[in-house]
Design a protein around this motif. Sequence first.
Motif, PDB file in Angstrom:
ATOM      1  N   GLU A   1       0.838  -1.204   0.000  1.00 55.79           N
ATOM      2  CA  GLU A   1       0.000   0.000   0.000  1.00 55.79           C
ATOM      3  C   GLU A   1       0.873   1.255   0.000  1.00 55.79           C
ATOM      4  OE1 GLU A   1      -3.105   1.868   3.135  1.00 55.79           O
ATOM      5  OE2 GLU A   1      -3.411  -0.233   2.623  1.00 55.79           O
ATOM      6  N   TYR A   2       1.920   1.257   0.821  1.00 51.90           N
ATOM      7  CA  TYR A   2       2.853   2.388   0.863  1.00 51.90           C
ATOM      8  C   TYR A   2       3.515   2.580  -0.502  1.00 51.90           C
ATOM      9  CZ  TYR A   2       7.546   4.357   1.407  1.00 51.90           C
ATOM     10  OH  TYR A   2       8.702   5.075   1.235  1.00 51.90           O
ATOM     11  N   PHE A   3       3.992   1.493  -1.093  1.00 52.37           N
ATOM     12  CA  PHE A   3       4.699   1.576  -2.368  1.00 52.37           C
ATOM     13  C   PHE A   3       3.780   2.109  -3.467  1.00 52.37           C
ATOM     14  CE2 PHE A   3       6.468  -0.125  -6.327  1.00 52.37           C
ATOM     15  CZ  PHE A   3       7.775   0.315  -6.216  1.00 52.37           C
ATOM     16  N   HIS A   4       2.546   1.611  -3.527  1.00 51.60           N
ATOM     17  CA  HIS A   4       1.606   2.071  -4.555  1.00 51.60           C
ATOM     18  C   HIS A   4       1.126   3.498  -4.311  1.00 51.60           C
ATOM     19  CE1 HIS A   4       1.123  -2.318  -5.490  1.00 51.60           C
ATOM     20  NE2 HIS A   4       1.400  -1.785  -6.659  1.00 51.60           N
ATOM     21  N   GLY A   5       1.268   3.987  -3.100  1.00 51.66           N
ATOM     22  CA  GLY A   5       0.865   5.352  -2.780  1.00 51.66           C
ATOM     23  C   GLY A   5       1.869   6.395  -3.243  1.00 51.66           C
ATOM     24  N   ARG A   6       3.049   5.962  -3.651  1.00 52.93           N
ATOM     25  CA  ARG A   6       4.079   6.898  -4.114  1.00 52.93           C
ATOM     26  C   ARG A   6       3.692   7.446  -5.488  1.00 52.93           C
ATOM     27  NH1 ARG A   6       9.438   3.450  -2.953  1.00 52.93           N
ATOM     28  NH2 ARG A   6      10.288   4.983  -4.375  1.00 52.93           N
ATOM     29  N   SER A   7       3.924   8.730  -5.688  1.00 54.79           N
ATOM     30  CA  SER A   7       3.524   9.370  -6.948  1.00 54.79           C
ATOM     31  C   SER A   7       4.342   8.871  -8.135  1.00 54.79           C
ATOM     32  CB  SER A   7       3.647  10.886  -6.833  1.00 54.79           C
ATOM     33  OG  SER A   7       4.989  11.241  -6.562  1.00 54.79           O
ATOM     34  N   SER A   8       5.553   8.391  -7.910  1.00 57.35           N
ATOM     35  CA  SER A   8       6.393   7.931  -9.018  1.00 57.35           C
ATOM     36  C   SER A   8       5.990   6.547  -9.537  1.00 57.35           C
ATOM     37  CB  SER A   8       7.858   7.899  -8.583  1.00 57.35           C
ATOM     38  OG  SER A   8       8.012   6.985  -7.517  1.00 57.35           O
ATOM     39  N   VAL A   9       5.133   5.855  -8.813  1.00 61.56           N
ATOM     40  CA  VAL A   9       4.712   4.505  -9.210  1.00 61.56           C
ATOM     41  C   VAL A   9       3.470   4.610 -10.094  1.00 61.56           C
ATOM     42  CG1 VAL A   9       3.896   2.268  -8.373  1.00 61.56           C
ATOM     43  CG2 VAL A   9       5.686   3.483  -7.142  1.00 61.56           C
ATOM     44  N   GLN A  10       3.585   4.168 -11.344  1.00 63.90           N
ATOM     45  CA  GLN A  10       2.486   4.266 -12.295  1.00 63.90           C
ATOM     46  C   GLN A  10       1.786   2.923 -12.540  1.00 63.90           C
ATOM     47  OE1 GLN A  10       1.603   7.335 -13.353  1.00 63.90           O
ATOM     48  NE2 GLN A  10       3.256   7.995 -12.023  1.00 63.90           N
ATOM     49  N   PHE A  11       2.468   1.826 -12.274  1.00 63.64           N
ATOM     50  CA  PHE A  11       1.914   0.495 -12.515  1.00 63.64           C
ATOM     51  C   PHE A  11       1.741  -0.247 -11.199  1.00 63.64           C
ATOM     52  CE2 PHE A  11       3.732   1.707 -16.517  1.00 63.64           C
ATOM     53  CZ  PHE A  11       2.882   1.160 -17.460  1.00 63.64           C
ATOM     54  N   LEU A  12       0.885  -1.260 -11.211  1.00 62.00           N
ATOM     55  CA  LEU A  12       0.728  -2.107 -10.035  1.00 62.00           C
ATOM     56  C   LEU A  12       1.905  -3.077  -9.940  1.00 62.00           C
ATOM     57  CD1 LEU A  12      -3.062  -3.023 -10.110  1.00 62.00           C
ATOM     58  CD2 LEU A  12      -1.892  -1.440  -8.588  1.00 62.00           C
ATOM     59  N   PHE A  13       2.286  -3.383  -8.727  1.00 58.88           N
ATOM     60  CA  PHE A  13       3.359  -4.334  -8.470  1.00 58.88           C
ATOM     61  C   PHE A  13       2.807  -5.483  -7.649  1.00 58.88           C
ATOM     62  CE2 PHE A  13       5.702  -0.766  -9.847  1.00 58.88           C
ATOM     63  CZ  PHE A  13       6.957  -1.210 -10.225  1.00 58.88           C
ATOM     64  N   LYS A  14       3.405  -6.649  -7.852  1.00 60.33           N
ATOM     65  CA  LYS A  14       3.029  -7.834  -7.086  1.00 60.33           C
ATOM     66  C   LYS A  14       4.232  -8.301  -6.287  1.00 60.33           C
ATOM     67  CE  LYS A  14      -0.508  -9.870 -10.030  1.00 60.33           C
ATOM     68  NZ  LYS A  14      -0.905 -11.052 -10.783  1.00 60.33           N
ATOM     69  N   GLU A  15       3.934  -9.039  -5.243  1.00 56.80           N
ATOM     70  CA  GLU A  15       4.978  -9.648  -4.425  1.00 56.80           C
ATOM     71  C   GLU A  15       5.692 -10.714  -5.236  1.00 56.80           C
ATOM     72  OE1 GLU A  15       5.002 -12.591  -0.592  1.00 56.80           O
ATOM     73  OE2 GLU A  15       3.369 -11.165  -0.797  1.00 56.80           O
ATOM     74  N   ARG A  16       7.014 -10.627  -5.285  1.00 54.32           N
ATOM     75  CA  ARG A  16       7.837 -11.615  -5.984  1.00 54.32           C
ATOM     76  C   ARG A  16       8.402 -12.605  -4.988  1.00 54.32           C
ATOM     77  NH1 ARG A  16      13.355 -10.515  -7.165  1.00 54.32           N
ATOM     78  NH2 ARG A  16      12.832  -8.363  -6.745  1.00 54.32           N
ATOM     79  N   GLU A  17       8.906 -12.073  -3.880  1.00 48.81           N
ATOM     80  CA  GLU A  17       9.490 -12.928  -2.845  1.00 48.81           C
ATOM     81  C   GLU A  17       9.553 -12.168  -1.529  1.00 48.81           C
ATOM     82  OE1 GLU A  17      13.447 -13.842  -4.117  1.00 48.81           O
ATOM     83  OE2 GLU A  17      14.103 -11.773  -3.971  1.00 48.81           O
ATOM     84  N   VAL A  18       9.569 -12.928  -0.446  1.00 50.99           N
ATOM     85  CA  VAL A  18       9.788 -12.374   0.879  1.00 50.99           C
ATOM     86  C   VAL A  18      10.963 -13.152   1.461  1.00 50.99           C
ATOM     87  CG1 VAL A  18       8.844 -12.072   3.194  1.00 50.99           C
ATOM     88  CG2 VAL A  18       7.365 -11.776   1.207  1.00 50.99           C
ATOM     89  N   ASP A  19      11.996 -12.430   1.879  1.00 52.63           N
ATOM     90  CA  ASP A  19      13.133 -13.128   2.479  1.00 52.63           C
ATOM     91  C   ASP A  19      13.699 -12.305   3.630  1.00 52.63           C
ATOM     92  OD1 ASP A  19      14.353 -11.133   1.016  1.00 52.63           O
ATOM     93  OD2 ASP A  19      15.814 -12.420   0.048  1.00 52.63           O
ATOM     94  N   GLY A  20      14.668 -12.879   4.311  1.00 53.85           N
ATOM     95  CA  GLY A  20      15.293 -12.196   5.438  1.00 53.85           C
ATOM     96  C   GLY A  20      14.322 -11.909   6.555  1.00 53.85           C
TER      97      GLY A  20
END
Length: 160
Positions: A31-50
């Motif tokens: 939600e934070y990432f998609h709220g950024r003005s520089s983000v124009q496309f939707l993103f999906k989770e690729r991996e969670v690590d660490g």
Amino acid sequence: VSLWLPLALGVAAVAAGQSPLQRRVVRDVLEYFHGRSSVQFLFKEREVDGVIEREDPSGTFVQLRLGLVQTSCRKQAPQRHCRVQEKRRKPTCLACYKFDTSDVPKVLDKYHNCGPSHHLAAKEIRQRDEAECRAVEEAGKGGDMPYLPGMFAFSRGLPA
């Protein structure tokens, strides 16, 4: 709500092995990432690590790295089926969250940093991230006031 439906479906497949707090952090970071003005496309989770999840008397600390991948759907006009664009941006987000111990945990403090993978690997950024995450982990511990023997007993005296 319809904006997050495609993301929720993609995240559900990967979220099977994650704790409820880890899934909550992943949702919040997306939600934070998609709220950024520089983000124009939707993103999906690729991996969670660490993933680090530690409990102490002040709450639960969660730290993870979330790898994202760009989809073909624009942020303003989400569709049901968003294809992953393999040759596009694949940012990584570092997230550190501290939750309290209540039944519905509240966020005491948080920190996220999203950028290209090589960006987060830079030494000075990594050092800043580590310092910020340590500060988040300390949230709610009340470390600014030393504990004195009998402190709790005297603070709960009989009514006057």
